[in-house]
Write an enzyme that holds these catalytic residues in place. Structure first.
Site, PDB file in Angstrom:
ATOM      1  N   HIS A   1      59.086 -19.301 -11.856  1.00 50.29           N
ATOM      2  CA  HIS A   1      57.741 -19.108 -11.304  1.00 50.29           C
ATOM      3  C   HIS A   1      56.904 -18.091 -12.096  1.00 50.29           C
ATOM      4  CE1 HIS A   1      58.033 -21.604  -7.677  1.00 50.29           C
ATOM      5  NE2 HIS A   1      59.313 -21.280  -7.675  1.00 50.29           N
TER       6      HIS A   1
ATOM      7  N   GLU B   1      47.921 -25.227  -8.052  1.00 50.30           N
ATOM      8  CA  GLU B   1      47.656 -25.420  -9.482  1.00 50.30           C
ATOM      9  C   GLU B   1      46.348 -26.172  -9.703  1.00 50.30           C
ATOM     10  OE1 GLU B   1      50.536 -28.829  -8.362  1.00 50.30           O
ATOM     11  OE2 GLU B   1      50.216 -26.742  -7.803  1.00 50.30           O
TER      12      GLU B   1
END
Length: 291
Positions: free
Chosen positions: A182, A212
């Site tokens: 991550h 995103e």
């Protein structure tokens, strides 16, 4: 700090302007509340100094109009008054004033009140940034970018100018997180945000719409120009890998463009969402336009 003065008394207005310019401030002076309202709508002023008593729109009404207007930036308001009594000050506070200055003007007292205003505006700016910006990328957060969109749609309808939105989605982002972790995914998001920002005009707005996903607002921009911008963004991100520690990671994005044609913000976003889905279904790393 940009200061707007609304004062119908010419000698007082000139004295105020001279003192403020001497103190190093940028000053715009107008003769009544209506002109002040128009000036405030056209530009952002950190501070408004308004006479309480003015023809047409007085200082109280001007305060109420500014506080009722949805604005992402705060205007500190000082009312000029010769009136006495706590009732008058309370009335001004309820209308939206932050402070009061009694005429005739005392230069040292004015300078002191402006120092107070600057401290409060600096604190407001810090809190505003925390409340409206995504902590990771530094872009507007979802709530704030949607507020921006609503404001820009209203302006576009008022001035009859085009406005487009661009939605951006990083391709295969879950795979990046699963493969590299991550922290690497966060670095890619920040790099994408940086490359997007480098291609935007000062009037454009970009926000982190989802995990995103990014939403870009492009005022005064019709379909073809918005498509050109989206393609430049796509190339900027896809053509140069991101170097993170010892890894060189390629990144691509899918984009959609929707141009306002009278619909509300939810409908416009919905159209962009559908076009983004088509871009992904067609193989990603491409731009689609909403029909």
């Amino acid at each position: 700090m940009k200061i707007l003065i609304a004062e119908d008394d010419t000698p007082s207005r000139l004295v105020f302007g001279a003192i403020l310019r001497k103190l190093g401030y940028t000053v715009t002076a107008v003769v009544d509340g209506r002109k002040a309202w128009r000036a405030w709508q056209q530009d952002h002023y950190s501070l408004l100094i308004s006479d309480w008593m003015m023809p047409d729109i007085d200082g109280l009404e001007l305060c109420k109009m500014i506080r009722a207007e949805h604005s992402l930036q705060y205007t500190y308001i000082i009312l000029l008054t010769s009136m006495d009594g706590k009732g008058s000050y309370l009335e001004g506070m309820k209308a939206g004033a932050d402070d009061f200055i009694t005429k005739p003007i005392d230069e040292e007292y004015l300078a002191a009140r402006l120092h107070v205003a600057q401290r409060i505006l600096a604190l407001h700016k810090t809190l505003h940034l925390q409340a409206t910006h995504d902590f990771l990328t530094g872009l507007w957060n979802r709530g704030a970018i949607m507020d921006n969109l609503q404001k820009e749609l209203m302006r576009a309808e008022r001035w009859r100018t085009p406005i487009s939105v661009i939605m951006v989605d990083l391709d295969h982002f879950k795979q990046v997180n699963d493969t590299y972790g991550h922290s690497t995914g966060d670095a890619l998001l920040c790099e994408a945000a940086s490359r997007i920002g480098a291609l935007l005009r000062p009037s454009d707005r970009a926000g982190r719409y989802g995990g995103e996903e990014f939403l870009i607002i492009v005022p005064n921009c019709a379909r073809d120009n918005a498509l050109n911008l989206a393609e430049r963004i796509r190339r900027s991100i896809s053509e140069t890998p991101v170097h993170i520690q010892s890894e060189s990671i390629s990144m691509t994005i899918s984009l959609s463009v929707a141009t306002h044609s009278g619909e509300d913000s939810a409908t416009l976003i919905g159209a962009a969402d559908k076009a983004l889905y088509r871009a992904k279904k067609a193989g990603r790393n491409r731009v689609e336009f909403s029909e």
